[in-house]
Design a protein around this motif. Structure first.
Motif, PDB file in Angstrom:
ATOM      1  N   LYS A 191      11.103  -5.959   0.573  1.00  0.00           N
ATOM      2  CA  LYS A 191      10.935  -4.821   0.988  1.00  0.00           C
ATOM      3  C   LYS A 191      10.154  -3.835  -0.403  1.00  0.00           C
ATOM      4  N   TYR A 192      10.137  -2.875  -0.545  1.00  0.00           N
ATOM      5  CA  TYR A 192       9.385  -1.878  -1.735  1.00  0.00           C
ATOM      6  C   TYR A 192      10.301  -0.867  -1.974  1.00  0.00           C
ATOM      7  N   ASP A 245       0.878  -1.148   0.358  1.00  0.00           N
ATOM      8  CA  ASP A 245       0.013   0.030   0.080  1.00  0.00           C
ATOM      9  C   ASP A 245       0.703   1.471   0.099  1.00  0.00           C
ATOM     10  N   GLU A 246       1.617   1.171   0.587  1.00  0.00           N
ATOM     11  CA  GLU A 246       2.339   2.470   0.831  1.00  0.00           C
ATOM     12  C   GLU A 246       3.318   2.640  -0.622  1.00  0.00           C
ATOM     13  N   ILE A 247       3.978   1.723  -0.927  1.00  0.00           N
ATOM     14  CA  ILE A 247       4.561   1.768  -2.874  1.00  0.00           C
ATOM     15  C   ILE A 247       3.334   2.812  -3.079  1.00  0.00           C
ATOM     16  N   THR A 284       9.993  -3.949  -6.625  1.00  0.00           N
ATOM     17  CA  THR A 284       9.396  -4.699  -6.091  1.00  0.00           C
ATOM     18  C   THR A 284      10.171  -6.031  -6.119  1.00  0.00           C
ATOM     19  N   PRO A 285       9.496  -6.996  -5.227  1.00  0.00           N
ATOM     20  CA  PRO A 285      10.177  -8.208  -4.765  1.00  0.00           C
ATOM     21  C   PRO A 285       8.474  -9.398  -6.059  1.00  0.00           C
ATOM     22  N   TYR A 286       7.888  -8.597  -6.393  1.00  0.00           N
ATOM     23  CA  TYR A 286       6.698  -9.163  -6.328  1.00  0.00           C
ATOM     24  C   TYR A 286       6.097  -8.427  -8.111  1.00  0.00           C
ATOM     25  N   PRO A 287       5.360  -8.856  -8.805  1.00  0.00           N
ATOM     26  CA  PRO A 287       4.411  -7.427  -9.904  1.00  0.00           C
ATOM     27  C   PRO A 287       3.418  -7.581  -8.804  1.00  0.00           C
ATOM     28  N   ILE A 288       3.221  -6.062  -8.338  1.00  0.00           N
ATOM     29  CA  ILE A 288       1.748  -5.857  -7.869  1.00  0.00           C
ATOM     30  C   ILE A 288       0.922  -4.958  -8.715  1.00  0.00           C
ATOM     31  N   PRO A 307       1.161  -0.582 -12.742  1.00  0.00           N
ATOM     32  CA  PRO A 307       2.002   0.277 -14.609  1.00  0.00           C
ATOM     33  C   PRO A 307       0.824   2.013 -14.281  1.00  0.00           C
ATOM     34  N   GLN A 308       0.097   1.378 -13.721  1.00  0.00           N
ATOM     35  CA  GLN A 308      -1.139   2.499 -14.102  1.00  0.00           C
ATOM     36  C   GLN A 308      -0.672   3.457 -13.031  1.00  0.00           C
TER      37      GLN A 308
END
Length: 379
Positions: free
Chosen positions: A145-146, A17-19, A38-42, A46-47
């Motif tokens: 972490k992000y 949420d913070e990132i 990021t360690p994985y796609p969120i 992209p938007q």
């Protein structure tokens, strides 16, 4: 540190949420040159970053269309103008026949354009390093972490303001990332002498390895087993067998797989009495029998079994197959003669298998009935 060039300022956040909120705040603040790690796609990132579509599709489209046009022009020139070819009665310009090659060249060049553009334009080969590599920032982002990186190339970038901006978003582990000297000098210039030298060395090594493997290694023991085989060429002599012949007759008493030995070799009368044609005189068997008869039997017996040999003067003419004696023979006698031979006629067991012999016999019966038709047959 004074001699080093700043790449950007990085900061670490702790939750997705913070990132996500940080990405939205950065774009609304006017930053255009930044990155989120990021360690994985969120989902939705992209938007939030307002990323534009990748330009790779345009490169693939441009070179793909070029491949289609070049393929069609090449085939048109070679097969309709420079050296016209008529293939199967098709017109000189046969578009349906050209489609497979056109499709393959289109796909090939489109894929090449995508890879070349991605490697050299986006990844900037031969520069295979990046300022963020081996930093504590990227290590944390690769774990749990992000991270946010504000790049110095951004027109709005100011080092002190960027640090304060990351602190306002709640980022910690804020650090300034610098370019390495190699990254600055080597850059992304594909005409750099180091890179060209590397390509030359690779080309020489690959060419040398291919030449050695195809022209030297394949002829060395034990890789030459396809060339130097333990076999004899046709009509060659043998040092293993006492008679010096490499071509051997089958071992006595052995039979081919799936076949039984002929049980009536010593008795034609027994073969005539016990052998019965297992095939029906249908169209398929008669057509095959005619084909085999015309190939192996007609040179001596004639096309219609009259004994009018086409080999006059070379072999004695055989008797007619329409004599009363021949017509009264049972199918077993014909099978025996074809298998074992008779008088000057050799065995045709090698030329005709068991099924084909019975098919030939059916065709001989058809010839006899046609030549000696009764009034009932004429109805």
């Amino acid at each position: 540190m004074k001699n080093k060039i700043v790449y950007g300022v990085t900061g670490i956040l702790n939750t997705p949420d913070e990132i996500m909120a940080a990405a939205k705040k950065i774009t609304t603040s006017g930053y255009t040159r930044f990155d989120i790690n990021t360690p994985y796609p969120i989902h939705g990132m992209p938007q939030a970053m307002k990323l534009k579509s990748s330009p790779l599709g345009y490169f693939a489209l441009a070179l793909g269309l070029s491949g289609a046009v070049l393929a069609l022009l090449f085939m048109t020139w070679t097969m309709t103008i420079n050296y016209p070819l008529i293939i199967g009665g098709k017109p000189f310009f046969s578009l349906p026949a050209f489609i497979p090659v056109t499709f393959e060249v289109t796909v090939l060049l489109a894929s090449v354009a995508t890879v070349v553009s991605m490697v050299f334009l986006l990844f900037r080969l031969p520069n295979n390093s990046h300022p963020l590599h081996d930093t504590n920032y990227i290590k944390l982002c690769s774990s749990d972490k992000y991270g946010v990186c504000l790049e110095a190339k951004d027109p709005k970038f100011n080092q002190e303001e960027a640090v304060d901006f990351l602190k306002e978003m709640g980022a910690d582990n804020i650090e300034i990332v610098y370019y390495d000297n190699d990254e600055i000098t080597f850059g992304s210039n594909i005409f750099n002498p180091k890179f060209i030298g590397f390509l030359v060395v690779v080309a020489v090594m690959v060419s040398g390895a291919a030449y050695f493997g195809l022209n030297k290694l394949s002829f060395m023991n034990p890789f030459n087993w396809m060339m130097d085989q333990f076999r004899y060429d046709v009509q060659s002599s043998s040092e293993f067998f006492e008679d010096g012949r490499s071509m051997r007759m089958p071992v006595g008493g052995t039979i081919s797989r799936g076949h039984l030995p002929y049980m009536y070799a010593d008795s034609a009368l027994l073969a005539e009495a016990e052998l019965v044609n297992p095939l029906t005189a249908d169209k398929k068997n008669l057509e095959t029998g005619k084909k085999k008869y015309d190939t192996y039997c007609s040179p001596c017996h004639g096309n219609f079994g009259d004994g009018d040999s086409r080999l006059r003067g070379q072999f004695p003419n055989p008797p007619s197959l329409h004599s009363e004696k021949a017509r009264n023979w049972k199918d077993g006698m014909y099978y025996h003669i074809i298998t074992m031979g008779q008088n000057s006629m050799p065995s045709y067991a090698r030329q005709l298998n068991e099924t084909e012999r019975w098919q030939v016999i059916h065709y001989v019966r058809a010839l006899q009935r046609a030549k000696n038709a009764t009034g009932e047959d004429m109805k």
